[in-house]
Design a protein around this motif. Structure first.
Motif, PDB file in Angstrom:
ATOM      1  N   MET A  21      14.842  71.145  48.236  1.00 39.16           N
ATOM      2  CA  MET A  21      15.916  70.987  47.252  1.00 39.16           C
ATOM      3  C   MET A  21      15.898  69.591  46.634  1.00 39.16           C
ATOM      4  SD  MET A  21      17.520  73.914  47.146  1.00 39.16           S
ATOM      5  CE  MET A  21      15.872  74.604  47.370  1.00 39.16           C
ATOM      6  N   SER A  22      15.617  68.604  47.467  1.00 40.98           N
ATOM      7  CA  SER A  22      15.552  67.228  46.986  1.00 40.98           C
ATOM      8  C   SER A  22      14.404  67.048  46.003  1.00 40.98           C
ATOM      9  CB  SER A  22      15.384  66.267  48.172  1.00 40.98           C
ATOM     10  OG  SER A  22      15.286  64.934  47.731  1.00 40.98           O
ATOM     11  N   GLY A  23      13.259  67.645  46.308  1.00 41.27           N
ATOM     12  CA  GLY A  23      12.111  67.541  45.415  1.00 41.27           C
ATOM     13  C   GLY A  23      12.319  68.264  44.097  1.00 41.27           C
ATOM     14  N   MET A  24      13.041  69.386  44.137  1.00 38.98           N
ATOM     15  CA  MET A  24      13.281  70.168  42.922  1.00 38.98           C
ATOM     16  C   MET A  24      14.269  69.491  41.981  1.00 38.98           C
ATOM     17  SD  MET A  24      13.568  74.093  44.325  1.00 38.98           S
ATOM     18  CE  MET A  24      14.112  74.711  42.717  1.00 38.98           C
ATOM     19  N   PHE A  25      15.348  68.927  42.555  1.00 37.25           N
ATOM     20  CA  PHE A  25      16.455  68.486  41.723  1.00 37.25           C
ATOM     21  C   PHE A  25      16.750  66.997  41.796  1.00 37.25           C
ATOM     22  CE2 PHE A  25      17.426  72.982  42.859  1.00 37.25           C
ATOM     23  CZ  PHE A  25      17.276  73.520  41.583  1.00 37.25           C
ATOM     24  N   GLY A  26      15.995  66.242  42.590  1.00 24.94           N
ATOM     25  CA  GLY A  26      16.189  64.801  42.618  1.00 24.94           C
ATOM     26  C   GLY A  26      17.447  64.348  43.329  1.00 24.94           C
ATOM     27  N   ILE A  27      17.962  65.163  44.251  1.00 28.88           N
ATOM     28  CA  ILE A  27      19.127  64.759  45.038  1.00 28.88           C
ATOM     29  C   ILE A  27      18.646  64.251  46.392  1.00 28.88           C
ATOM     30  CG2 ILE A  27      20.643  66.414  43.891  1.00 28.88           C
ATOM     31  CD1 ILE A  27      20.403  68.172  46.401  1.00 28.88           C
ATOM     32  N   GLY A  28      19.465  63.414  47.022  1.00 30.24           N
ATOM     33  CA  GLY A  28      19.036  62.818  48.284  1.00 30.24           C
ATOM     34  C   GLY A  28      19.091  63.756  49.469  1.00 30.24           C
ATOM     35  N   GLY A  29      19.870  64.805  49.352  1.00 33.00           N
ATOM     36  CA  GLY A  29      19.988  65.745  50.461  1.00 33.00           C
ATOM     37  C   GLY A  29      21.053  65.383  51.471  1.00 33.00           C
ATOM     38  N   PRO A  44       6.672  68.028  53.806  1.00 33.15           N
ATOM     39  CA  PRO A  44       6.086  69.127  53.026  1.00 33.15           C
ATOM     40  C   PRO A  44       7.086  69.752  52.055  1.00 33.15           C
ATOM     41  CG  PRO A  44       6.464  69.819  55.302  1.00 33.15           C
ATOM     42  CD  PRO A  44       6.691  68.345  55.252  1.00 33.15           C
ATOM     43  N   GLY A  45       8.364  69.758  52.415  1.00 31.30           N
ATOM     44  CA  GLY A  45       9.373  70.329  51.537  1.00 31.30           C
ATOM     45  C   GLY A  45       9.480  69.594  50.214  1.00 31.30           C
ATOM     46  N   THR A  46       9.377  68.255  50.234  1.00 28.81           N
ATOM     47  CA  THR A  46       9.488  67.480  48.995  1.00 28.81           C
ATOM     48  C   THR A  46       8.326  67.771  48.056  1.00 28.81           C
ATOM     49  OG1 THR A  46       8.388  65.570  50.020  1.00 28.81           O
ATOM     50  CG2 THR A  46      10.781  65.619  50.096  1.00 28.81           C
ATOM     51  N   PHE A  47       7.124  67.945  48.606  1.00 36.93           N
ATOM     52  CA  PHE A  47       5.963  68.268  47.758  1.00 36.93           C
ATOM     53  C   PHE A  47       6.134  69.644  47.111  1.00 36.93           C
ATOM     54  CE2 PHE A  47       3.800  64.991  50.337  1.00 36.93           C
ATOM     55  CZ  PHE A  47       3.211  64.264  49.314  1.00 36.93           C
ATOM     56  N   VAL A  48       6.582  70.612  47.909  1.00 38.19           N
ATOM     57  CA  VAL A  48       6.803  71.964  47.369  1.00 38.19           C
ATOM     58  C   VAL A  48       7.878  71.921  46.285  1.00 38.19           C
ATOM     59  CG1 VAL A  48       7.616  74.292  47.915  1.00 38.19           C
ATOM     60  CG2 VAL A  48       6.064  73.118  49.486  1.00 38.19           C
ATOM     61  N   GLY A  49       8.966  71.199  46.539  1.00 40.46           N
ATOM     62  CA  GLY A  49      10.055  71.116  45.575  1.00 40.46           C
ATOM     63  C   GLY A  49       9.631  70.457  44.275  1.00 40.46           C
ATOM     64  N   ALA A  50       8.835  69.386  44.362  1.00 40.76           N
ATOM     65  CA  ALA A  50       8.363  68.703  43.150  1.00 40.76           C
ATOM     66  C   ALA A  50       7.476  69.630  42.320  1.00 40.76           C
ATOM     67  CB  ALA A  50       7.603  67.437  43.529  1.00 40.76           C
ATOM     68  N   TRP A  51       6.646  70.429  42.986  1.00 37.85           N
ATOM     69  CA  TRP A  51       5.784  71.385  42.255  1.00 37.85           C
ATOM     70  C   TRP A  51       6.624  72.457  41.563  1.00 37.85           C
ATOM     71  CZ3 TRP A  51       4.925  76.673  42.722  1.00 37.85           C
ATOM     72  CH2 TRP A  51       3.851  77.170  41.974  1.00 37.85           C
ATOM     73  N   ILE A  52       7.654  72.965  42.249  1.00 38.65           N
ATOM     74  CA  ILE A  52       8.527  73.978  41.649  1.00 38.65           C
ATOM     75  C   ILE A  52       9.266  73.394  40.446  1.00 38.65           C
ATOM     76  CG2 ILE A  52      10.559  75.440  42.019  1.00 38.65           C
ATOM     77  CD1 ILE A  52       9.702  75.726  44.933  1.00 38.65           C
ATOM     78  N   SER A  53       9.748  72.140  40.585  1.00 37.05           N
ATOM     79  CA  SER A  53      10.474  71.491  39.495  1.00 37.05           C
ATOM     80  C   SER A  53       9.641  71.424  38.223  1.00 37.05           C
ATOM     81  CB  SER A  53      10.905  70.080  39.919  1.00 37.05           C
ATOM     82  OG  SER A  53      11.566  69.413  38.860  1.00 37.05           O
ATOM     83  N   LYS A  54       8.351  71.210  38.377  1.00 39.39           N
ATOM     84  CA  LYS A  54       7.447  71.118  37.222  1.00 39.39           C
ATOM     85  C   LYS A  54       7.410  72.422  36.433  1.00 39.39           C
ATOM     86  CE  LYS A  54       2.681  69.768  36.084  1.00 39.39           C
ATOM     87  NZ  LYS A  54       3.077  68.673  35.185  1.00 39.39           N
ATOM     88  N   GLN A  55       7.697  73.547  37.086  1.00 41.06           N
ATOM     89  CA  GLN A  55       7.606  74.855  36.431  1.00 41.06           C
ATOM     90  C   GLN A  55       8.892  75.248  35.694  1.00 41.06           C
ATOM     91  OE1 GLN A  55       4.428  75.747  37.027  1.00 41.06           O
ATOM     92  NE2 GLN A  55       4.383  74.068  38.507  1.00 41.06           N
ATOM     93  N   LEU A  56       9.988  74.504  35.894  1.00 42.62           N
ATOM     94  CA  LEU A  56      11.286  74.921  35.372  1.00 42.62           C
ATOM     95  C   LEU A  56      11.524  74.405  33.954  1.00 42.62           C
ATOM     96  CD1 LEU A  56      13.573  74.305  38.498  1.00 42.62           C
ATOM     97  CD2 LEU A  56      12.539  76.458  37.760  1.00 42.62           C
ATOM     98  N   ASP A  57      11.972  75.299  33.049  1.00 46.36           N
ATOM     99  CA  ASP A  57      12.421  74.847  31.743  1.00 46.36           C
ATOM    100  C   ASP A  57      13.889  74.431  31.845  1.00 46.36           C
ATOM    101  OD1 ASP A  57      13.839  77.220  31.915  1.00 46.36           O
ATOM    102  OD2 ASP A  57      12.609  78.285  30.440  1.00 46.36           O
ATOM    103  N   LEU A  58      14.464  73.907  30.752  1.00 49.97           N
ATOM    104  CA  LEU A  58      15.818  73.364  30.796  1.00 49.97           C
ATOM    105  C   LEU A  58      16.863  74.411  31.191  1.00 49.97           C
ATOM    106  CD1 LEU A  58      17.777  71.043  30.433  1.00 49.97           C
ATOM    107  CD2 LEU A  58      17.789  71.490  27.966  1.00 49.97           C
ATOM    108  N   PRO A  59      16.895  75.624  30.589  1.00 55.71           N
ATOM    109  CA  PRO A  59      17.899  76.617  31.003  1.00 55.71           C
ATOM    110  C   PRO A  59      17.789  76.993  32.475  1.00 55.71           C
ATOM    111  CG  PRO A  59      16.927  77.242  28.900  1.00 55.71           C
ATOM    112  CD  PRO A  59      16.106  76.112  29.430  1.00 55.71           C
ATOM    113  N   SER A  60      16.561  77.189  32.964  1.00 55.98           N
ATOM    114  CA  SER A  60      16.375  77.538  34.376  1.00 55.98           C
ATOM    115  C   SER A  60      16.828  76.406  35.282  1.00 55.98           C
ATOM    116  CB  SER A  60      14.910  77.876  34.648  1.00 55.98           C
ATOM    117  OG  SER A  60      14.496  78.983  33.890  1.00 55.98           O
ATOM    118  N   PHE A  61      16.490  75.162  34.891  1.00 49.57           N
ATOM    119  CA  PHE A  61      16.894  74.007  35.689  1.00 49.57           C
ATOM    120  C   PHE A  61      18.414  73.933  35.776  1.00 49.57           C
ATOM    121  CE2 PHE A  61      17.973  69.644  36.588  1.00 49.57           C
ATOM    122  CZ  PHE A  61      17.009  69.236  37.481  1.00 49.57           C
ATOM    123  N   ASN A  62      19.081  74.086  34.618  1.00 45.17           N
ATOM    124  CA  ASN A  62      20.548  74.052  34.605  1.00 45.17           C
ATOM    125  C   ASN A  62      21.150  75.140  35.486  1.00 45.17           C
ATOM    126  OD1 ASN A  62      21.735  71.928  32.978  1.00 45.17           O
ATOM    127  ND2 ASN A  62      20.675  72.824  31.239  1.00 45.17           N
TER     128      ASN A  62
END
Length: 273
Positions: free
Chosen positions: A169-177, A89-107
């Motif tokens: 965290m993995s879903g948001m930023f694409g890291i393996g954890g 469930p964490g990966t699904f939540v993280g992927a959804w959050i990632s979709k909402q981030l613009d470049l400055p916020s992501f950085n």
């Protein structure tokens, strides 16, 4: 040129990711953020597409290194599946959050995460193993191919909570954890380091399957660039897993933690500016 850049960094990600159990995303994501976006070498990339490439890459890093670790008998499958259940469930939540981030916020947020990961790597040897979790949870005894037996353990509820956060965290930023999972397994759950690394890579493989499905659903995967990621990641992971059996990883971890600290500070500055 685009394919050569991605192939090179996926190869580096595979080697380092499998060598120290990190999964490789902490190499590929900041590298493509800098060279691909900041330096304009791959202008079609967005943070979401970089994350999509990273999670696809980690499938092959996880698979390649897991196959190597299976031969050495160091993968704890039971723990791997238990931890995987918490991360789904964490990966699904993280992927959804990632979709909402613009470049400055992501950085900005990614930079904060990199600094946290670097601090974990810097101070991990100063943390004393904690017996409480083993004594108050499920205990596991595993014998490796060398005939050595190890006993470790954890409360399943606590493992679920921790892997949910790591999966997010993995879903948001694409890291393996793995940079968070390995210290957790060693310090809190008393895993032997070689079993922790092998089990972490098995978990990276399983989690990346779900993680990639989430990012495919959200349209984050640039399929024409995946062809450059797969061979680099797979070959690199084979090399990293082989080196893990022969080399001490202290030097690699020292270089990696300094690099993560510098990249994290730079990413925060870019995000704020």
């Amino acid at each position: 040129m685009t394919y050569a850049i991605i192939l090179f960094f996926s190869l580096c990600s595979g080697i380092i990711g499998a060598l120290v159990g990190l999964g490789g995303g902490v190499i590929l994501v900041p590298a493509l953020l800098y060279f691909g976006i900041s330096q304009g070498m791959i202008p079609e990339l967005t943070p979401q597409k970089i994350v999509g490439l990273s999670v696809i890459m980690m499938i092959f890093i996880g698979l390649s290194s897991t196959l190597s670790y299976i031969k050495s008998g160091t993968v704890d499958y039971k723990s791997g599946f238990i931890l995987f259940a918490g991360s789904i469930p964490g990966t699904f939540v993280g992927a959804w959050i990632s979709k909402q981030l613009d470049l400055p916020s992501f950085n900005l947020y990614f930079g904060l995460l990199l600094i946290v990961l670097s601090l974990i790597l810097i101070f991990k040897n100063r943390f004393k193993p904690i017996e409480w979790f083993k004594n108050h949870g499920m205990q596991i005894t595993k014998t490796d191919l060398d005939g050595k037996s190890y006993t470790y353990g954890y409360p399943i509820w606590f493992a679920f909570v921790m892997t949910f956060v790591i999966g997010m965290m993995s879903g948001m930023f694409g890291i393996g954890g793995g940079s968070m999972i390995v210290p957790m397994l060693v310090i809190l759950f008393l895993f032997p380091p070689h079993i922790a690394v092998a089990t972490s890579m098995f978990l990276v493989f399983l989690t990346s399957l779900v993680n990639s499905a989430s990012h495919i659903y959200f349209g984050h995967v640039p399929w024409h660039l995946v062809l450059a990621v797969i061979p680099g990641a797979y070959i690199g992971a084979k090399v990293g897993a082989a080196w893990n059996k022969r080399l001490g990883s202290d030097t690699v971890i020292f270089i990696l933690r300094m690099m993560l600290l510098i990249l994290g500070i730079r990413s925060i500055v870019v995000g704020l500016i």
